[in-house]
Design a protein around this motif. Structure first.
Motif, PDB file in Angstrom:
ATOM      1  N   ASP A   1      -2.202   5.072  -2.252  1.00  0.00           N
ATOM      2  CA  ASP A   1      -2.931   6.003  -1.394  1.00  0.00           C
ATOM      3  C   ASP A   1      -2.317   6.072  -0.010  1.00  0.00           C
ATOM      4  OD1 ASP A   1      -4.964   7.851  -0.724  1.00  0.00           O
ATOM      5  OD2 ASP A   1      -6.428   6.704  -1.883  1.00  0.00           O
ATOM      6  N   TYR A   2      -2.730   7.112   0.714  1.00  0.00           N
ATOM      7  CA  TYR A   2      -2.326   7.245   2.108  1.00  0.00           C
ATOM      8  C   TYR A   2      -3.115   6.238   2.933  1.00  0.00           C
ATOM      9  CZ  TYR A   2      -0.784  11.818   0.378  1.00  0.00           C
ATOM     10  OH  TYR A   2      -0.198  12.830  -0.336  1.00  0.00           O
ATOM     11  N   MET A   3      -2.405   5.442   3.712  1.00  0.00           N
ATOM     12  CA  MET A   3      -3.046   4.439   4.563  1.00  0.00           C
ATOM     13  C   MET A   3      -2.349   4.402   5.908  1.00  0.00           C
ATOM     14  SD  MET A   3      -3.705   1.337   1.839  1.00  0.00           S
ATOM     15  CE  MET A   3      -4.100   1.742   0.123  1.00  0.00           C
ATOM     16  N   LEU A   4      -2.945   3.648   6.814  1.00  0.00           N
ATOM     17  CA  LEU A   4      -2.411   3.503   8.161  1.00  0.00           C
ATOM     18  C   LEU A   4      -1.889   2.086   8.357  1.00  0.00           C
ATOM     19  CD1 LEU A   4      -5.333   5.251  10.094  1.00  0.00           C
ATOM     20  CD2 LEU A   4      -3.314   6.324   9.048  1.00  0.00           C
ATOM     21  N   GLU A   5      -1.005   1.939   9.320  1.00  0.00           N
ATOM     22  CA  GLU A   5      -0.514   0.622   9.690  1.00  0.00           C
ATOM     23  C   GLU A   5      -0.040   0.697  11.132  1.00  0.00           C
ATOM     24  OE1 GLU A   5       2.087  -2.827   7.528  1.00  0.00           O
ATOM     25  OE2 GLU A   5       3.081  -0.894   7.812  1.00  0.00           O
ATOM     26  N   GLY A   6      -0.762   0.011  12.012  1.00  0.00           N
ATOM     27  CA  GLY A   6      -0.381   0.005  13.416  1.00  0.00           C
ATOM     28  C   GLY A   6      -0.789   1.249  14.177  1.00  0.00           C
ATOM     29  N   ILE A   7      -1.736   2.010  13.659  1.00  0.00           N
ATOM     30  CA  ILE A   7      -2.230   3.206  14.342  1.00  0.00           C
ATOM     31  C   ILE A   7      -3.723   3.330  14.075  1.00  0.00           C
ATOM     32  CG2 ILE A   7      -1.670   4.734  12.405  1.00  0.00           C
ATOM     33  CD1 ILE A   7      -1.042   6.926  14.469  1.00  0.00           C
ATOM     34  N   ALA A   8      -4.477   3.731  15.079  1.00  0.00           N
ATOM     35  CA  ALA A   8      -5.931   3.833  14.951  1.00  0.00           C
ATOM     36  C   ALA A   8      -6.327   5.055  14.129  1.00  0.00           C
ATOM     37  CB  ALA A   8      -6.572   3.912  16.333  1.00  0.00           C
TER      38      ALA A   8
ATOM     39  N   ILE B   1      -7.571   4.574   6.065  1.00  0.00           N
ATOM     40  CA  ILE B   1      -7.822   3.368   6.846  1.00  0.00           C
ATOM     41  C   ILE B   1      -6.587   2.478   6.810  1.00  0.00           C
ATOM     42  CG2 ILE B   1     -10.318   3.453   6.437  1.00  0.00           C
ATOM     43  CD1 ILE B   1      -9.979   1.272   4.330  1.00  0.00           C
ATOM     44  N   ASP B   2      -6.581   1.456   7.647  1.00  0.00           N
ATOM     45  CA  ASP B   2      -5.453   0.545   7.724  1.00  0.00           C
ATOM     46  C   ASP B   2      -5.281  -0.216   6.414  1.00  0.00           C
ATOM     47  OD1 ASP B   2      -3.580  -0.866   9.887  1.00  0.00           O
ATOM     48  OD2 ASP B   2      -4.403  -2.410   8.573  1.00  0.00           O
ATOM     49  N   VAL B   3      -4.038  -0.500   6.058  1.00  0.00           N
ATOM     50  CA  VAL B   3      -3.769  -1.196   4.796  1.00  0.00           C
ATOM     51  C   VAL B   3      -4.436  -2.575   4.780  1.00  0.00           C
ATOM     52  CG1 VAL B   3      -1.545  -2.063   5.662  1.00  0.00           C
ATOM     53  CG2 VAL B   3      -1.980  -1.952   3.197  1.00  0.00           C
ATOM     54  N   GLN B   4      -4.450  -3.267   5.928  1.00  0.00           N
ATOM     55  CA  GLN B   4      -5.088  -4.580   5.961  1.00  0.00           C
ATOM     56  C   GLN B   4      -6.595  -4.455   5.819  1.00  0.00           C
ATOM     57  OE1 GLN B   4      -3.377  -7.502   5.858  1.00  0.00           O
ATOM     58  NE2 GLN B   4      -5.415  -8.326   5.398  1.00  0.00           N
ATOM     59  N   GLU B   5      -7.167  -3.400   6.382  1.00  0.00           N
ATOM     60  CA  GLU B   5      -8.597  -3.157   6.208  1.00  0.00           C
ATOM     61  C   GLU B   5      -8.915  -2.875   4.743  1.00  0.00           C
ATOM     62  OE1 GLU B   5     -12.197  -0.218   7.811  1.00  0.00           O
ATOM     63  OE2 GLU B   5     -10.173  -0.010   8.622  1.00  0.00           O
ATOM     64  N   THR B   6      -8.008  -2.162   4.079  1.00  0.00           N
ATOM     65  CA  THR B   6      -8.192  -1.904   2.645  1.00  0.00           C
ATOM     66  C   THR B   6      -8.216  -3.214   1.874  1.00  0.00           C
ATOM     67  OG1 THR B   6      -7.027   0.210   2.851  1.00  0.00           O
ATOM     68  CG2 THR B   6      -7.262  -0.706   0.634  1.00  0.00           C
ATOM     69  N   ARG B   7      -7.273  -4.075   2.156  1.00  0.00           N
ATOM     70  CA  ARG B   7      -7.242  -5.396   1.499  1.00  0.00           C
ATOM     71  C   ARG B   7      -8.527  -6.167   1.775  1.00  0.00           C
ATOM     72  NH1 ARG B   7      -1.542  -8.234   0.801  1.00  0.00           N
ATOM     73  NH2 ARG B   7      -3.029  -9.744   0.028  1.00  0.00           N
ATOM     74  N   ASN B   8      -8.969  -6.149   3.036  1.00  0.00           N
ATOM     75  CA  ASN B   8     -10.168  -6.900   3.399  1.00  0.00           C
ATOM     76  C   ASN B   8     -11.410  -6.359   2.699  1.00  0.00           C
ATOM     77  OD1 ASN B   8      -8.608  -8.492   5.070  1.00  0.00           O
ATOM     78  ND2 ASN B   8      -9.138  -7.378   6.940  1.00  0.00           N
ATOM     79  N   LEU B   9     -11.492  -5.029   2.610  1.00  0.00           N
ATOM     80  CA  LEU B   9     -12.645  -4.426   1.926  1.00  0.00           C
ATOM     81  C   LEU B   9     -12.675  -4.816   0.452  1.00  0.00           C
ATOM     82  CD1 LEU B   9     -12.999  -0.773   3.296  1.00  0.00           C
ATOM     83  CD2 LEU B   9     -14.687  -2.621   3.440  1.00  0.00           C
ATOM     84  N   LEU B  10     -11.516  -4.736  -0.199  1.00  0.00           N
ATOM     85  CA  LEU B  10     -11.437  -5.102  -1.615  1.00  0.00           C
ATOM     86  C   LEU B  10     -11.824  -6.570  -1.811  1.00  0.00           C
ATOM     87  CD1 LEU B  10      -8.124  -3.261  -2.534  1.00  0.00           C
ATOM     88  CD2 LEU B  10     -10.364  -2.787  -3.538  1.00  0.00           C
ATOM     89  N   THR B  11     -11.324  -7.421  -0.944  1.00  0.00           N
ATOM     90  CA  THR B  11     -11.646  -8.849  -1.038  1.00  0.00           C
ATOM     91  C   THR B  11     -13.134  -9.088  -0.822  1.00  0.00           C
ATOM     92  OG1 THR B  11      -9.430  -9.444  -0.259  1.00  0.00           O
ATOM     93  CG2 THR B  11     -11.131 -11.129  -0.101  1.00  0.00           C
ATOM     94  N   SER B  12     -13.720  -8.381   0.139  1.00  0.00           N
ATOM     95  CA  SER B  12     -15.143  -8.564   0.427  1.00  0.00           C
ATOM     96  C   SER B  12     -16.029  -8.150  -0.738  1.00  0.00           C
ATOM     97  CB  SER B  12     -15.531  -7.767   1.676  1.00  0.00           C
ATOM     98  OG  SER B  12     -15.547  -6.365   1.428  1.00  0.00           O
ATOM     99  N   LYS B  13     -15.527  -7.259  -1.593  1.00  0.00           N
ATOM    100  CA  LYS B  13     -16.295  -6.815  -2.756  1.00  0.00           C
ATOM    101  C   LYS B  13     -16.068  -7.715  -3.968  1.00  0.00           C
ATOM    102  CE  LYS B  13     -17.817  -3.653  -0.201  1.00  0.00           C
ATOM    103  NZ  LYS B  13     -19.140  -3.894   0.426  1.00  0.00           N
ATOM    104  N   GLY B  14     -15.189  -8.710  -3.833  1.00  0.00           N
ATOM    105  CA  GLY B  14     -14.986  -9.675  -4.907  1.00  0.00           C
ATOM    106  C   GLY B  14     -13.622  -9.646  -5.546  1.00  0.00           C
TER     107      GLY B  14
END
Length: 314
Positions: free
Chosen positions: A200-207, A227-240
């Protein structure tokens, strides 16, 4: 490959390619003969005339035809076969696994997965027009027994729990605002040890609200909420989910899009006629070149992410 693809025992029937082309053009195929009634031809012409001026808003018949001309049978996005393979081969798909695609569009990717892996595939898409066309094209391709489609609202996604072993999505989730809810729904629909692959289209280093993204976001037909790629990772992790891959694939993605448009230009230069679709393809090109321009500036990137639902230990 699936036994339902063109083979010697189906020589008496028109190929899938010819059946699908006939459906686009308003024909009915019976055996090796092609019949077209005056009423069918007239109705098809009315639809095309009523499509109005070229636009990327909505999915008129002319727009559907234009993206297929650019990207291949049943494809609304630029996902060449080698990209399909990269997204799906690591998942170990086979006929025993239940597979789901998020953002199935005209169903081209879903039919490819079913053919390639002899798998049962369920496609989910928020656009009813695309779903209806996907169902018809799948019927014409003889894949209705193994490929089916459901309309959904990805902002309130609510698929059946534990209904899939594998879920994949390709450039389908960047318009979704409620990514946390969507990821949670995907997690619930997966069986224990189920797999989720997305690009998917994501961001990195830009708001997200950066001014560099403003014009692009407002011009996207169904909105854009990357959204930021790291935020994507964090969201996925938070969901399990257990996330093990987050790969930047921007360069090959951009190259594939440019290649698709260059191939179209070469075909028309060699005499292929696109008729009224040419203006529609030019309009589609504006949409894609805005995306490419942001990628070249480093403001927008494409990432491939792999995640797994842990085994349920009780």
């Amino acid at each position: 490959m699936s036994a339902e693809s063109d083979s010697p025992d189906t020589e008496a029937r028109p190929s899938i390619k010819h059946r699908l082309k006939a459906w686009w053009d308003g024909y009915e195929l019976e055996g090796e003969t092609v019949e077209r009634t005056a009423a069918e031809a007239s109705e098809r012409e009315k639809i095309i005339i009523n499509d109005g001026p070229p636009t990327v808003k909505g999915w008129s018949l002319s727009r559907q035809q234009s993206v297929v001309t650019l990207f291949g049978e049943g494809m609304t996005r630029c996902i060449p076969d080698e990209v399909k393979e990269n997204l799906t081969q690591p998942l170990g798909i086979n006929k025993k696994l239940s597979v789901a695609e998020i953002g199935s569009g005209l169903g081209g990717f879903a039919r490819w997965v079913s053919n390639e892996y002899n798998a049962y595939v369920t496609g989910y898409d928020p656009d009813q027009i695309l779903q209806d066309a996907a169902i018809e094209m799948t019927k014409m391709a003889g894949r209705s027994r193994k490929v089916n489609f459901f309309h959904c609202d990805l902002e309130k996604f609510n698929p059946k729990e534990r209904s899939a072993d594998v879920v994949y999505a390709s450039e389908a989730l960047f318009p979704v605002k409620n990514k946390a809810g969507c990821f949670a729904a995907i997690y619930k629909m997966l069986k224990p040890s189920g797999q989720f692959m997305m690009s998917d289209y994501m961001l990195e280093g830009i708001a997200q609200d950066a001014p560099e993204l403003k014009d692009w976001r407002s011009a996207e037909p169904v909105g854009a909420h990357p959204i930021d790629v790291q935020e994507t990772r964090n969201l996925l992790t938070s969901k399990g989910f257990e996330v093990s891959i987050a790969e930047n694939i921007t360069a090959p993605y951009k190259a594939n899009v440019l290649r698709a448009f260059a191939d179209y230009a070469a075909r028309t230069g060699n005499g292929e006629k696109s008729g009224h679709l040419h203006e529609w393809i030019l309009k589609e090109g504006e949409l894609w070149m805005r995306r490419i321009k942001l990628m070249e500036a480093g403001h927008l990137k494409v990432f491939r992410i792999y995640a797994r639902k842990p085994v349920d230990i009780r």
